[in-house]
Design an enzyme around this catalytic site. Structure first.
Site, PDB file in Angstrom:
ATOM      1  N   GLU A   1       0.950  -1.181   0.056  1.00  0.00           N
ATOM      2  CA  GLU A   1      -0.052  -0.069   0.082  1.00  0.00           C
ATOM      3  C   GLU A   1       0.918   1.336   0.163  1.00  0.00           C
ATOM      4  O   GLU A   1       2.121   1.075   0.221  1.00  0.00           O
ATOM      5  CB  GLU A   1      -1.203  -0.148   1.196  1.00  0.00           C
ATOM      6  CG  GLU A   1      -1.734  -1.302   1.224  1.00  0.00           C
ATOM      7  CD  GLU A   1      -2.823  -1.363   2.405  1.00  0.00           C
ATOM      8  OE1 GLU A   1      -2.701  -0.188   3.210  1.00  0.00           O
ATOM      9  OE2 GLU A   1      -3.848  -2.171   2.312  1.00  0.00           O
TER      10      GLU A   1
ATOM     11  N   THR B   1       2.868  -4.894  -9.913  1.00  0.00           N
ATOM     12  CA  THR B   1       3.189  -5.570 -11.259  1.00  0.00           C
ATOM     13  C   THR B   1       2.430  -6.130 -12.006  1.00  0.00           C
ATOM     14  O   THR B   1       1.504  -6.949 -11.675  1.00  0.00           O
ATOM     15  CB  THR B   1       4.514  -6.480 -11.103  1.00  0.00           C
ATOM     16  OG1 THR B   1       5.348  -5.623 -10.239  1.00  0.00           O
ATOM     17  CG2 THR B   1       5.119  -6.837 -12.256  1.00  0.00           C
TER      18      THR B   1
ATOM     19  N   GLY C   1      33.560   1.553 -19.917  1.00  0.00           N
ATOM     20  CA  GLY C   1      34.058   2.904 -19.666  1.00  0.00           C
ATOM     21  C   GLY C   1      33.087   3.893 -20.084  1.00  0.00           C
ATOM     22  O   GLY C   1      31.715   3.391 -19.631  1.00  0.00           O
TER      23      GLY C   1
ATOM     24  N   GLU D   1       9.834  -8.262  -3.671  1.00  0.00           N
ATOM     25  CA  GLU D   1       9.803  -9.422  -2.962  1.00  0.00           C
ATOM     26  C   GLU D   1      10.547  -9.342  -1.508  1.00  0.00           C
ATOM     27  O   GLU D   1      11.025 -10.673  -0.961  1.00  0.00           O
ATOM     28  CB  GLU D   1      10.265 -10.897  -3.530  1.00  0.00           C
ATOM     29  CG  GLU D   1       9.865 -11.230  -4.765  1.00  0.00           C
ATOM     30  CD  GLU D   1       8.366 -11.150  -5.243  1.00  0.00           C
ATOM     31  OE1 GLU D   1       7.557 -11.386  -4.221  1.00  0.00           O
ATOM     32  OE2 GLU D   1       7.980 -11.339  -6.546  1.00  0.00           O
TER      33      GLU D   1
ATOM     34  N   THR E   1      12.950  -6.418   0.815  1.00  0.00           N
ATOM     35  CA  THR E   1      14.266  -5.692   0.604  1.00  0.00           C
ATOM     36  C   THR E   1      15.267  -6.695   1.173  1.00  0.00           C
ATOM     37  O   THR E   1      15.143  -7.645   2.089  1.00  0.00           O
ATOM     38  CB  THR E   1      14.115  -4.336   1.378  1.00  0.00           C
ATOM     39  OG1 THR E   1      14.070  -4.595   2.805  1.00  0.00           O
ATOM     40  CG2 THR E   1      13.175  -3.457   0.781  1.00  0.00           C
TER      41      THR E   1
HETATM   42  C1  LIG Z   1       8.997  -2.128  -9.491  1.00  0.00           C
HETATM   43  C2  LIG Z   1       8.291  -2.733  -8.156  1.00  0.00           C
HETATM   44  C3  LIG Z   1       7.328  -3.524  -8.415  1.00  0.00           C
HETATM   45  C4  LIG Z   1       6.856  -4.081  -7.335  1.00  0.00           C
HETATM   46  N1  LIG Z   1       5.678  -5.113  -7.394  1.00  0.00           N
HETATM   47  C5  LIG Z   1       4.933  -5.272  -6.480  1.00  0.00           C
HETATM   48  C6  LIG Z   1       3.767  -6.278  -6.535  1.00  0.00           C
HETATM   49  O1  LIG Z   1       3.399  -6.874  -7.724  1.00  0.00           O
HETATM   50  N2  LIG Z   1       2.878  -6.574  -5.521  1.00  0.00           N
HETATM   51  C7  LIG Z   1       3.142  -5.934  -4.091  1.00  0.00           C
HETATM   52  O2  LIG Z   1       2.469  -6.338  -3.445  1.00  0.00           O
HETATM   53  N3  LIG Z   1       4.253  -5.107  -4.139  1.00  0.00           N
HETATM   54  C8  LIG Z   1       5.189  -4.753  -5.122  1.00  0.00           C
HETATM   55  N4  LIG Z   1       6.126  -4.085  -5.031  1.00  0.00           N
HETATM   56  C9  LIG Z   1       6.265  -3.445  -3.533  1.00  0.00           C
HETATM   57  C10 LIG Z   1       7.618  -3.812  -2.884  1.00  0.00           C
HETATM   58  O3  LIG Z   1       7.287  -5.194  -2.495  1.00  0.00           O
HETATM   59  C11 LIG Z   1       8.036  -3.087  -1.974  1.00  0.00           C
HETATM   60  O4  LIG Z   1       8.510  -1.807  -2.559  1.00  0.00           O
HETATM   61  C12 LIG Z   1       8.840  -3.541  -0.927  1.00  0.00           C
HETATM   62  O5  LIG Z   1       8.539  -4.692  -0.050  1.00  0.00           O
HETATM   63  C13 LIG Z   1       9.539  -2.342   0.023  1.00  0.00           C
HETATM   64  O6  LIG Z   1       8.397  -1.827   0.629  1.00  0.00           O
HETATM   65  P1  LIG Z   1       8.555  -0.299   0.599  1.00  0.00           P
HETATM   66  O7  LIG Z   1       8.848   0.477  -0.817  1.00  0.00           O
HETATM   67  O8  LIG Z   1       7.142   0.189   1.407  1.00  0.00           O
HETATM   68  O9  LIG Z   1       9.433   0.126   1.652  1.00  0.00           O
HETATM   69  P2  LIG Z   1       9.649   0.437   3.152  1.00  0.00           P
HETATM   70  O10 LIG Z   1       9.041  -0.808   3.689  1.00  0.00           O
HETATM   71  O11 LIG Z   1       9.066   1.730   3.627  1.00  0.00           O
HETATM   72  O12 LIG Z   1      11.061   0.428   3.672  1.00  0.00           O
HETATM   73  C14 LIG Z   1      11.911   1.442   3.507  1.00  0.00           C
HETATM   74  C15 LIG Z   1      13.470   0.914   4.020  1.00  0.00           C
HETATM   75  O13 LIG Z   1      13.518   0.742   5.425  1.00  0.00           O
HETATM   76  C16 LIG Z   1      13.941  -0.538   5.386  1.00  0.00           C
HETATM   77  N5  LIG Z   1      13.124  -1.362   6.447  1.00  0.00           N
HETATM   78  C17 LIG Z   1      11.847  -1.333   6.521  1.00  0.00           C
HETATM   79  N6  LIG Z   1      11.588  -1.994   7.702  1.00  0.00           N
HETATM   80  C18 LIG Z   1      12.905  -2.381   8.481  1.00  0.00           C
HETATM   81  C19 LIG Z   1      13.328  -3.213   9.622  1.00  0.00           C
HETATM   82  N7  LIG Z   1      12.316  -3.480  10.309  1.00  0.00           N
HETATM   83  N8  LIG Z   1      14.526  -2.885   9.941  1.00  0.00           N
HETATM   84  C20 LIG Z   1      15.396  -2.578   8.876  1.00  0.00           C
HETATM   85  N9  LIG Z   1      15.229  -1.973   7.868  1.00  0.00           N
HETATM   86  C21 LIG Z   1      13.754  -1.791   7.479  1.00  0.00           C
HETATM   87  C22 LIG Z   1      13.781  -1.169   4.106  1.00  0.00           C
HETATM   88  O14 LIG Z   1      14.651  -2.489   3.926  1.00  0.00           O
HETATM   89  C23 LIG Z   1      14.108  -0.220   3.145  1.00  0.00           C
HETATM   90  O15 LIG Z   1      15.233   0.015   3.004  1.00  0.00           O
HETATM   91  C24 LIG Z   1       6.960  -3.472  -6.126  1.00  0.00           C
HETATM   92  C25 LIG Z   1       7.968  -2.549  -5.950  1.00  0.00           C
HETATM   93  C26 LIG Z   1       8.679  -2.151  -6.980  1.00  0.00           C
HETATM   94  C27 LIG Z   1       9.592  -0.874  -7.047  1.00  0.00           C
END
Ligand SMILES: Cc1cc2nc3c(=O)[nH]c(=O)nc-3n(C[C@H](O)[C@H](O)[C@H](O)COP(=O)(O)OP(=O)(O)OC[C@H]3O[C@@H](n4cnc5c(N)ncnc54)[C@H](O)[C@@H]3O)c2cc1C
Length: 401
Positions: free
Chosen positions: A131, A162, A355, A379, A381
């Site tokens: 979300e 996606t 390069g 899937e 981070t």
């Molecule tokens: C091109 C693309 C396609 C995608 N496709 C899908 C899809 O098909 N379906 C779907 O449901 N989602 C999809 N996603 C979403 C994706 O799964 C999320 O972006 C991802 O899970 C990270 O969530 P966020 O972007 O909210 O980052 P956040 O959860 O806000 O995290 C931000 C940063 O904080 C770090 N962090 C968060 N919690 C912790 C913790 N407890 N300890 C340490 N570090 C932490 C994270 O590692 C990251 O570096 C997609 C994302 C992209 C970019």
């Protein structure tokens, strides 16, 4: 020369499938990938070709019209496809996750209804957990379903789907407090709904809007969208598995196989980057010899190839573990983490070998450089993978003192 990333112990059928896919990638994907990517164009002809090859039904059981192949076969195909163009592997990945979730958790009626169409590639799946305010912290989902007779009414906003526009079936995870008393753990009050819709953008079903494509730095061609539910009515027989409150586990199961898939993509992109780097290093001359003859460049190639081999071995291990029926969250987490980090490093080294030309859109490595970072996020981070790995290690190596 022995090619990198060979897999021992494959059956004749697996080898045949892989060689067909590799041939398809070399002839139909690589020659057009960069041009389509620069235009952010959906690769319809490639998708039609994959449909013809039966790839949309690769892991769907034969009784539903699929090929009934293993996760390993699937992952090796994904590796080949990502070697050609990562976006194409993204087109089949969400479809594969939804088909897997249906196979594992669907009611008999849901399997009979969806799986044959999915095997044919006519029904195409997307999955939606994230979300605007959350991705890693799935337990914080706020989209909600409320029961109204034989239907549920869904409200909320989803992010980052996606294939959100091109799919016609979305597995959507929402909170559903029906029947789950106050104080139920968040992950026990979530439900996956199987939402059918028209492909395209705008209001694709009453109460359901797909606003448009998100403009991305890479991973182009494949559409990534938001999804807005405003009074969306879904019949109760479209609750995955027929019972509410199981959605979190079903999605995590899907994401676990998805992680092997992302690892496979990392392997494929890294292999292509190595191929581009090793070719360029033998063509470009500086100080009177090919740059491949400078030890610094040879060392880079050695490091890149070693990373390609290591990532491939871990990805294959994680897939085989799942295929054997064992829990593979540790192996899948490690494979996803390592393969995506190595992919980024190998792509960066190939870029440096090029390069200044690596910075030109005329060279394929420019596209790979913009694609690799997505694997660090999708899937789960790197930080989330390390949390999973760390927790599992502490379970396995519990202090007995
Ligand atoms: C091109 C693309 C396609 C995608 N496709 C899908 C899809 O098909 N379906 C779907 O449901 N989602 C999809 N996603 C979403 C994706 O799964 C999320 O972006 C991802 O899970 C990270 O969530 P966020 O972007 O909210 O980052 P956040 O959860 O806000 O995290 C931000 C940063 O904080 C770090 N962090 C968060 N919690 C912790 C913790 N407890 N300890 C340490 N570090 C932490 C994270 O590692 C990251 O570096 C997609 C994302 C992209 C970019």
């Amino acid at each position: 020369m022995a090619r990198l990333a060979q897999t021992a112990g494959l059956t004749d059928i697996q080898q045949e499938i892989l060689s067909t896919v590799r041939d398809f990638v070399d002839k139909e994907i690589i020659p057009v990938a960069t041009e389509l990517e620069h235009r952010d164009e959906y690769p319809q002809a490639i998708v039609d070709g994959l449909k013809e090859l039966g790839l949309f039904g690769l892991m769907i059981p034969e009784e539903y019209g699929g090929l009934g192949e293993s996760l390993l076969t699937y992952a090796l195909c994904v590796e080949e496809i990502a070697r050609g163009w990562m976006s194409v592997s993204g087109i089949i990945n969400t479809h594969f996750i939804v088909a897997y979730m249906l196979k594992q958790h669907g009611t008999q009626e849901q399997k009979d209804h969806f799986l044959p169409r999915m095997a044919a590639g006519d029904t195409r799946g997307a999955f939606s957990m994230s979300e605007p305010a959350l991705g890693s912290d799935v337990s914080a989902i706020t989209s909600k379903a409320v029961q109204d007779g034989d239907e549920y009414v869904l409200n909320g906003q989803k992010m980052w789907l996606t294939n959100g526009g091109t799919s016609n079936l979305v597995a959507v995870l929402v909170r559903s407090d029906e029947g789950h008393p106050e104080g139920t753990a968040p992950h026990k009050s979530m439900t996956t709904f199987l939402v059918e819709k028209e492909p395209g953008f705008g209001e694709v079903r009453p109460g359901l809007t797909i606003p448009g494509k998100i403009d991305k730095m890479g991973y182009k061609g494949v559409d990534t969208t938001e999804l807005i539910m405003d009074g969306l009515r879904i019949p109760a027989n479209r609750v995955l598995g027929g019972t509410t409150g199981r959605g979190f586990y079903q999605m995590m199961d899907g994401v676990e196989v998805g992680r092997v898939n992302v690892a496979a993509r990392g392997c494929g992109v890294a292999q292509r980057a190595f191929e581009l780097g090793v070719q360029y290093a033998q063509q470009r001359h500086t100080f009177g010899k090919p740059i491949a003859q400078h030890q610094a460049i040879q060392f880079k190639l050695a490091e890149m190839a070693t990373k390609v081999e290591a990532a491939h071995a871990m990805m294959v291990n994680a897939a085989r573990k799942k295929d054997s029926g064992e829990r593979n969250d540790l192996e899948a987490g490690m494979a996803k983490y390592l393969a995506s980090e190595y992919c980024k490093e190998v792509v960066e080294d190939a870029f440096r070998i090029h390069g200044g030309y690596g910075f030109s859109k005329e060279y394929e490595i420019e596209r790979l450089y913009r694609e690799a970072p997505m694997l660090l996020i999708g899937e789960g981070t790197a930080e989330i993978q390390k949390m999973i790995i760390g927790r599992r290690l502490l379970e396995e190596y519990r202090f007995q003192g």
